[in-house]
Design a protein around this motif. Sequence first.
Motif, PDB file in Angstrom:
ATOM      1  N   VAL A  53       0.834  -1.205   0.000  1.00 25.64           N
ATOM      2  CA  VAL A  53       0.000   0.000   0.000  1.00 25.64           C
ATOM      3  C   VAL A  53       0.869   1.256   0.000  1.00 25.64           C
ATOM      4  O   VAL A  53       0.584   2.223  -0.716  1.00 25.64           O
ATOM      5  CB  VAL A  53      -0.956  -0.006   1.203  1.00 25.64           C
ATOM      6  N   LEU A  54       1.944   1.257   0.802  1.00 29.51           N
ATOM      7  CA  LEU A  54       2.869   2.396   0.807  1.00 29.51           C
ATOM      8  C   LEU A  54       3.448   2.623  -0.595  1.00 29.51           C
ATOM      9  O   LEU A  54       3.579   3.753  -1.048  1.00 29.51           O
ATOM     10  CB  LEU A  54       3.991   2.163   1.806  1.00 29.51           C
ATOM     11  N   ALA A  55       3.787   1.520  -1.274  1.00 27.71           N
ATOM     12  CA  ALA A  55       4.327   1.629  -2.635  1.00 27.71           C
ATOM     13  C   ALA A  55       3.276   2.183  -3.601  1.00 27.71           C
ATOM     14  O   ALA A  55       3.585   3.027  -4.450  1.00 27.71           O
ATOM     15  CB  ALA A  55       4.829   0.269  -3.107  1.00 27.71           C
ATOM     16  N   GLU A  56       2.043   1.727  -3.470  1.00 25.05           N
ATOM     17  CA  GLU A  56       0.979   2.211  -4.353  1.00 25.05           C
ATOM     18  C   GLU A  56       0.706   3.695  -4.142  1.00 25.05           C
ATOM     19  O   GLU A  56       0.362   4.415  -5.089  1.00 25.05           O
ATOM     20  CB  GLU A  56      -0.292   1.405  -4.130  1.00 25.05           C
ATOM     21  N   LEU A  57       0.853   4.163  -2.906  1.00 25.86           N
ATOM     22  CA  LEU A  57       0.641   5.575  -2.610  1.00 25.86           C
ATOM     23  C   LEU A  57       1.770   6.454  -3.136  1.00 25.86           C
ATOM     24  O   LEU A  57       1.596   7.669  -3.269  1.00 25.86           O
ATOM     25  CB  LEU A  57       0.507   5.776  -1.095  1.00 25.86           C
ATOM     26  N   SER A  58       2.918   5.839  -3.437  1.00 26.55           N
ATOM     27  CA  SER A  58       4.113   6.613  -3.784  1.00 26.55           C
ATOM     28  C   SER A  58       4.564   6.458  -5.225  1.00 26.55           C
ATOM     29  O   SER A  58       5.161   7.384  -5.792  1.00 26.55           O
ATOM     30  CB  SER A  58       5.279   6.211  -2.865  1.00 26.55           C
ATOM     31  N   GLY A  59       4.353   5.272  -5.814  1.00 25.02           N
ATOM     32  CA  GLY A  59       4.884   4.971  -7.143  1.00 25.02           C
ATOM     33  C   GLY A  59       3.814   4.846  -8.201  1.00 25.02           C
ATOM     34  O   GLY A  59       2.626   5.002  -7.936  1.00 25.02           O
ATOM     35  N   GLU A  60       4.270   4.516  -9.405  1.00 27.33           N
ATOM     36  CA  GLU A  60       3.366   4.468 -10.555  1.00 27.33           C
ATOM     37  C   GLU A  60       3.443   3.166 -11.344  1.00 27.33           C
ATOM     38  O   GLU A  60       2.489   2.797 -12.013  1.00 27.33           O
ATOM     39  CB  GLU A  60       3.708   5.629 -11.506  1.00 27.33           C
TER      40      GLU A  60
END
Length: 256
Positions: A53-60
């Motif tokens: 989830v942290l990755a989804e909030l930050s990356g594309e």
Amino acid sequence: MRLVRRTKTPAIGLLLLALCGAVAVAWSSDAWKPAPSPIAPSEVAKRLQMLWVLAELSGERKFSSTIMVQGSFPAEDGLPAEAERWRREAGIATALEPRQERGREVYRGAYNTAPYQGDVLLFQENDGRVYYTVKLSAEAKGGMVRSAEEAERLLRQLGQAGIGSDWNATVRTATGASLTEGFAAAEQALEEWGTAVPLDRYEDDRTISITYETDYMGAGVAMKGRQANLQVAAHEDRERGETRLSFGTPLIAGEY
């Protein structure tokens, strides 16, 4: 980009990192004696999902995950016999093959089980212990879920056999933002979850890496009198025109 630590890594840790190409918690012979893992196996999937989830909030794009299951055990026989015994106890069907690497004998194996891959490394140190690591790599969310299930299975199997084991995990993504913008997005994601106290920072012209103690990522590793349980790194790949973001617990597993 490899993690740059301010503390010295024991010789066994340096050798293991060289052999498996991974960045993990600093190893010592005492750190991996057979004992219950400080992180319950049931937490693997939950904490990996939080990283995702942290990755989804930050990356594309380019979402992937890595889990490292690692530890050691005292050898009763030679390395060939111990590697075979470990394979049976771990419940891995693929045979492990001997190789000469960096002037020593190691055993390696790989098992491909869609949608993830497991890579195995074992070697024996001068202290008489056999050290092992299993790297579980996956692309996309489905692979992450299956690799977490495999990590939990390995931890249960090895625990039942009295073999010391621990784990760490990383989720990676990429963004078209600059290094500073990409890391700022990651920090914003962390703040949305709760409290994150910075414990250690590394920065150069292409990389930012900070280790945190958070109130939402569970058990961690000792660092500066606190418990580090989350590491975030951003590395700018100027040739590709993107910034890679890595989220790891307790620390990043592998390179970033």
